[in-house]
Write an enzyme that holds these catalytic residues in place. Structure first.
Site, PDB file in Angstrom:
ATOM      1  N   PHE A 150      11.848   2.051  13.277  1.00  0.00           N
ATOM      2  CA  PHE A 150      10.488   2.663  13.215  1.00  0.00           C
ATOM      3  C   PHE A 150       9.477   2.019  12.390  1.00  0.00           C
ATOM      4  CE2 PHE A 150       7.792   6.091  11.694  1.00  0.00           C
ATOM      5  CZ  PHE A 150       7.799   6.958  12.610  1.00  0.00           C
ATOM      6  N   ASP A 235       8.701  -5.112   7.581  1.00  0.00           N
ATOM      7  CA  ASP A 235       8.089  -4.004   7.298  1.00  0.00           C
ATOM      8  C   ASP A 235       8.862  -3.168   6.268  1.00  0.00           C
ATOM      9  OD1 ASP A 235       7.213  -1.348   7.318  1.00  0.00           O
ATOM     10  OD2 ASP A 235       7.451  -0.801   9.464  1.00  0.00           O
ATOM     11  N   LYS A 264       2.632   3.781   2.164  1.00  0.00           N
ATOM     12  CA  LYS A 264       3.281   4.962   1.762  1.00  0.00           C
ATOM     13  C   LYS A 264       2.996   4.867   0.233  1.00  0.00           C
ATOM     14  CE  LYS A 264       6.832   5.785   4.773  1.00  0.00           C
ATOM     15  NZ  LYS A 264       6.867   6.853   5.601  1.00  0.00           N
TER      16      LYS A 264
END
Ligand SMILES: Cc1ncc(COP(=O)(O)O)c(C=O)c1O
Length: 462
Positions: A150, A235, A264
């Protein structure tokens, strides 16, 4: 004149579900109502949420990992107020931001093998930048990504998403993006051998399902990337900034990627931000001439509020020793869940590092449990996990969810500020709910039947 936002919130907060059903995503409202997650929180402080009645909840979702330093941290709020009160000259565009320079400098102290930072507004934008940079730097078209990966939901990141549920209906996606299994170095080598691959993008620990890399996987993958001239992109949007007990998760395996992606929690939970930390030669291939100085960018990137929130976040992570706390409390919880797994046959596996923990449920051996499990799983894969997360919320005031569609893993992704008292709360609550799930018939399985009946009724009514 000021707009009375606090009054507006107080007046209208009870209408939030009807407003959303009417003007925003009605399906999400249906989901929340079906599983009773429509709690109507009115306040968030640190790792806790509060509902209208003042009831306190322990938030183990932390906004999908955004609130690593907790909600509404005073240091971030103060930094943001200073920017607003200081009337800073944000986003001049034909000038550069001092705060962006300082945030880049501080981020690179943690990642000394990188030399440059590109700021974006979100995780997916950081991914888009990395994919473009990799193609520009190598002159190659190909991108490799892992099954179940993801990396976000805009077109570039969707093209490297390893879960069909997100991709279906949105094609065609970017060409030359190919999926390989996670933890499979042979498959990686075969794919790299074409020498047409610009980048291999990977989450050090996969967020969907909390899948751990085998011990030699990430280092082996980096070595293969070097051998075939492919860039290794880590990532760390979910795993980074201390979540796993190190600044970056790749540090656990001694890996130094070509690009590192953050987002985030760098936002401090207030101002969206994304960052690509990269080696100088890659950056200089993209921004290689004066007339290409703005060849990639985004209007709001590097805005002073986001930069200030990022600076405050790094400060809090250091001053409150949150990486150390993540490592210690994470190890404590992992140990407790492993012991729980020995007592409860429904817990199949416990995985994770620091405060990114997955509890995978699996088919039980005893006959009575097996029959109920099979019935539920046949109706809807992964539904069993809802029988755990619903009572955790309603009876134990713990907010948590599954780690992906049709997934049997429940993921803990709390703020890195959690205390031993919070760990006691988590251990006690999980033990109670999982113990209940081993009783057939019992409240947990009755809930399963209710959910199934509701699902049947909902599909009949369209
Ligand atoms: C590993 C990873 N990469 C990228 C993203 C996308 O970030 P955003 O939602 O900010 O676009 C996410 C979001 O969950 C993520 O977990």
């Amino acid at each position: 004149m000021s707009i009375a936002i606090t009054d507006l919130f107080a007046e209208r907060e009870s209408e939030r579900y009807s407003l959303h059903a009417r003007y925003l995503n009605e399906q999400l409202v249906r989901v929340l109502k079906t599983i009773g997650f429509d709690k109507g929180y009115v306040r968030g402080v640190g790792q806790y949420l509060y509902d209208r009645h003042g009831e306190r909840y322990l938030d183990l979702l932390s906004g999908w990992g955004v609130f690593a330093i907790g909600r509404n941290h005073p240091t971030v709020r103060d930094a943001l107020k200073q920017v607003l009160d200081g009337e800073f000259p944000s986003l001049v565009q034909m000038d550069v931001s001092a705060l962006a320079g300082v945030l880049a400098e501080r981020l690179l102290r943690y990642v000394p093998y990188a030399d440059k930072v590109f700021f974006a507004n979100s995780g997916t934008e950081a991914v888009e930048a990395a994919l473009k940079f990799a193609r520009a730097a190598t002159g190659r078209p190909g991108i490799l990504y892992c099954s179940h990966a993801f990396h976000g939901l805009s077109y570039g990141s969707l093209s490297v998403n390893g879960d069909p549920i997100f991709r279906t209906g949105f094609g065609p996606l970017l060409p030359d993006c190919n999926e390989i299994p996670f933890n499979d170095l042979d498959a990686l080598e075969r794919a790299l051998a074409s020498r047409k691959i610009a980048a291999f993008i990977v989450e050090p620990i996969q967020g969907k399902g909390v899948v751990m890399p085998d011990d030699g996987y990430l280092a082996g993958a980096l070595e293969l990337c070097r051998k075939f001239g492919t860039l290794f992109v880590a990532d760390e949007i979910q795993t980074g900034l201390g979540r796993t007990g190190r600044f970056l998760a790749v540090e656990h395996w001694g890996v130094e990627p070509d690009m590192v992606l953050l987002a985030k929690s760098l936002s401090g939970g207030h101002v969206p931000v994304g960052a690509v930390l990269t080696r100088k030669w890659i950056f200089e291939k993209v921004f290689d001439r004066m007339d290409r100085a703005v060849v990639h960018g985004s209007t709001f990137a590097k805005n002073d509020l986001a930069m200030a929130a990022g600076l405050a976040t790094l400060d809090v992570i250091q001053s409150e020793q949150l990486m150390q706390n993540a490592e210690r409390t994470g190890a404590r919880l992992l140990g407790a869940f492993e012991r729980m797994a020995q007592r409860h046959e429904l817990i199949g596996e416990v995985r994770g590092r620091g405060l990114m923990i997955g509890l995978e449920f699996g088919a039980p051996r005893s006959l009575k449990l097996k029959a109920s499990w099979n019935l539920l799983e046949a109706a809807s894969r992964g539904l069993f996990c809802q029988l755990i997360v619903i009572p955790l919320l309603h009876e134990h005031k713990i907010l948590i969810q599954v780690a992906g569609h049709a997934n049997r893993t429940i993921k803990l992704l709390p703020a890195l500020t959690i205390t031993d008292a919070d760990c006691d709360w988590i251990e006690r609550s999980f033990d109670a709910v999982v113990s209940d799930a081993h009783r057939v018939p019992g409240a947990v399985w009755t809930l399963g039947k209710t959910l199934l009946d509701n699902a049947v009724r909902a599909s009949a009514s369209g």
